[in-house]
Motif scaffolding. Sequence first.
Motif, mmCIF file in Angstrom:
data_model
loop_
_atom_site.group_PDB
_atom_site.id
_atom_site.type_symbol
_atom_site.label_atom_id
_atom_site.label_comp_id
_atom_site.label_asym_id
_atom_site.label_seq_id
_atom_site.Cartn_x
_atom_site.Cartn_y
_atom_site.Cartn_z
ATOM 1 N N PHE A 191 13.726 -0.871 5.186
ATOM 2 C CA PHE A 191 13.000 -1.644 4.175
ATOM 3 C C PHE A 191 11.491 -1.535 4.383
ATOM 4 O O PHE A 191 10.726 -1.339 3.432
ATOM 5 N N TYR A 206 9.143 -4.332 -9.473
ATOM 6 C CA TYR A 206 10.258 -4.643 -8.579
ATOM 7 C C TYR A 206 9.772 -5.013 -7.177
ATOM 8 O O TYR A 206 10.504 -5.629 -6.406
ATOM 9 N N ARG A 207 8.539 -4.675 -6.842
ATOM 10 C CA ARG A 207 8.036 -4.887 -5.479
ATOM 11 C C ARG A 207 8.130 -6.351 -5.025
ATOM 12 O O ARG A 207 8.577 -6.603 -3.886
ATOM 13 N N SER A 213 5.573 -11.530 -1.281
ATOM 14 C CA SER A 213 6.355 -11.561 -2.512
ATOM 15 C C SER A 213 5.747 -12.516 -3.529
ATOM 16 O O SER A 213 5.629 -12.185 -4.720
ATOM 17 N N THR A 217 5.842 2.910 -5.155
ATOM 18 C CA THR A 217 7.065 2.565 -5.863
ATOM 19 C C THR A 217 7.000 3.019 -7.310
ATOM 20 O O THR A 217 5.934 2.967 -7.940
ATOM 21 N N GLU A 224 13.667 -9.851 -0.831
ATOM 22 C CA GLU A 224 14.910 -9.399 -0.210
ATOM 23 C C GLU A 224 14.694 -9.117 1.286
ATOM 24 O O GLU A 224 15.568 -9.407 2.107
ATOM 25 N N PHE A 240 11.706 -7.072 -4.122
ATOM 26 C CA PHE A 240 12.115 -6.348 -2.927
ATOM 27 C C PHE A 240 11.563 -7.022 -1.664
ATOM 28 O O PHE A 240 12.263 -7.154 -0.646
#
Length: 310
Positions: A26, A39-40, A81, A34, A46, A43
Motif C-alpha cells: 500500500f 480515489y486517493r 485521507s 494515480t 483503507e 485508499f
Amino acid sequence: MTRDALKSLEWFDQWISYDVRTIERFIDNLAEPTADPNYRPRFLREVANKHLSTSLRHYSRGDHGDVSQNLWSLLQYWEQSERLGKSVWTPEQQYTRHTWAVNLDHYIDCFWLIGLALALKIPEAQWQRLLALVGNEGEDLLLDRVIATRSPDRKIGTTLCYPKPYARLLAAIDAPKTKQALLLDHFVEHWYKEIGNAAKSARQKQAIPFKTPYWHNYHRLEGGYFGYWCVEAVAAVKAFNLDDSLCVGHPHYPGDLLRPGQVTSPDLSRLLPELAVTIGAPSEKQFSGEPRHLTKWEALKMLVKNKLNA
C-alpha cells in the motif's frame, strides 16, 4: 498462547505476515502517481483501517507493543485521507462518511480507537489529533461521556446513536458501584449478538444499507478475521474505573489492554454456540433438569448475584 478463541497461533502468524506485506505494498502504491486522484483519499483511509485491523490481530495473537505502534501510523494516514477528501467528497458524502448516527461502522471504529487511546494512555498531542478526526461532539450520550473523562470540555449528547447494544453499557456506567461489575458482564455477554443488529436500533436511518458491521462474520472469511473484541467495554472500564473482574477471560473482552504484559487465555465455555461450533468447542447444552458442575466463572457470577440480592 493466543488471546483469541477462534484461530490458532499459526493462523495469526500467517496473516500478520500477510498484513505486513500488504501495508508495505500500500505504501509503495501511495508513492506512485494515480490514474484516479479522486480515489486517493479513500485508499488512504483503507491504509488507516488496515493498521487498525492489524493492531487487533496483534492483540489476538498475544502481542504487546505492536498494538500501539500501528495506532500512530493509523492517525497519519487517516489525517492525509481527510485533507485530500475535502476537495473530493461532496457534502453528502462527507456527512455519510463521518456522522456517527447514520454510519454504524464509523461509530464503532471511533469507539474502538478512543478505547485503545485511553487504555494505551497516548500522549496528549496524539489524543487531540484523534479527537479532531473522530469529531461528532455532542452527538452521542455514551461515547461523548467516555471522551469527556479525558477532555472535560467535551459537549455531551443527549441520546444514544445505537441503543442496542449500548444501552447496556450505559446502564453499567450509571449503576450503583455494587452492580456495575454484573451489568458490565451482561453487556460483554450480549455484545457480539446484539451489535449484529445495532443498525436496526439506530435513531436515524443508516446511510449504508448493511444490516451488520462489516467485520461481524469475518471468521468465515479466510484472512479477514482479526478478532471479535469488545473494546467499548475496555473504554468504559478505563474511563469510569469500573470493576471488570467478571469479564476477564471472556472471549470478547480485551482486558489485557489494561494489564500490560499479560496474556489471558479465553474461557471457551463462554463462547457463543454459533462461534464455538466453528472451532469444535462444545456449545452449552440446554438444561435438562440434571445437576452439573459449575465452571469457575459461573460460580463467581452466582456468588456476586447472591451478594447483590442479599
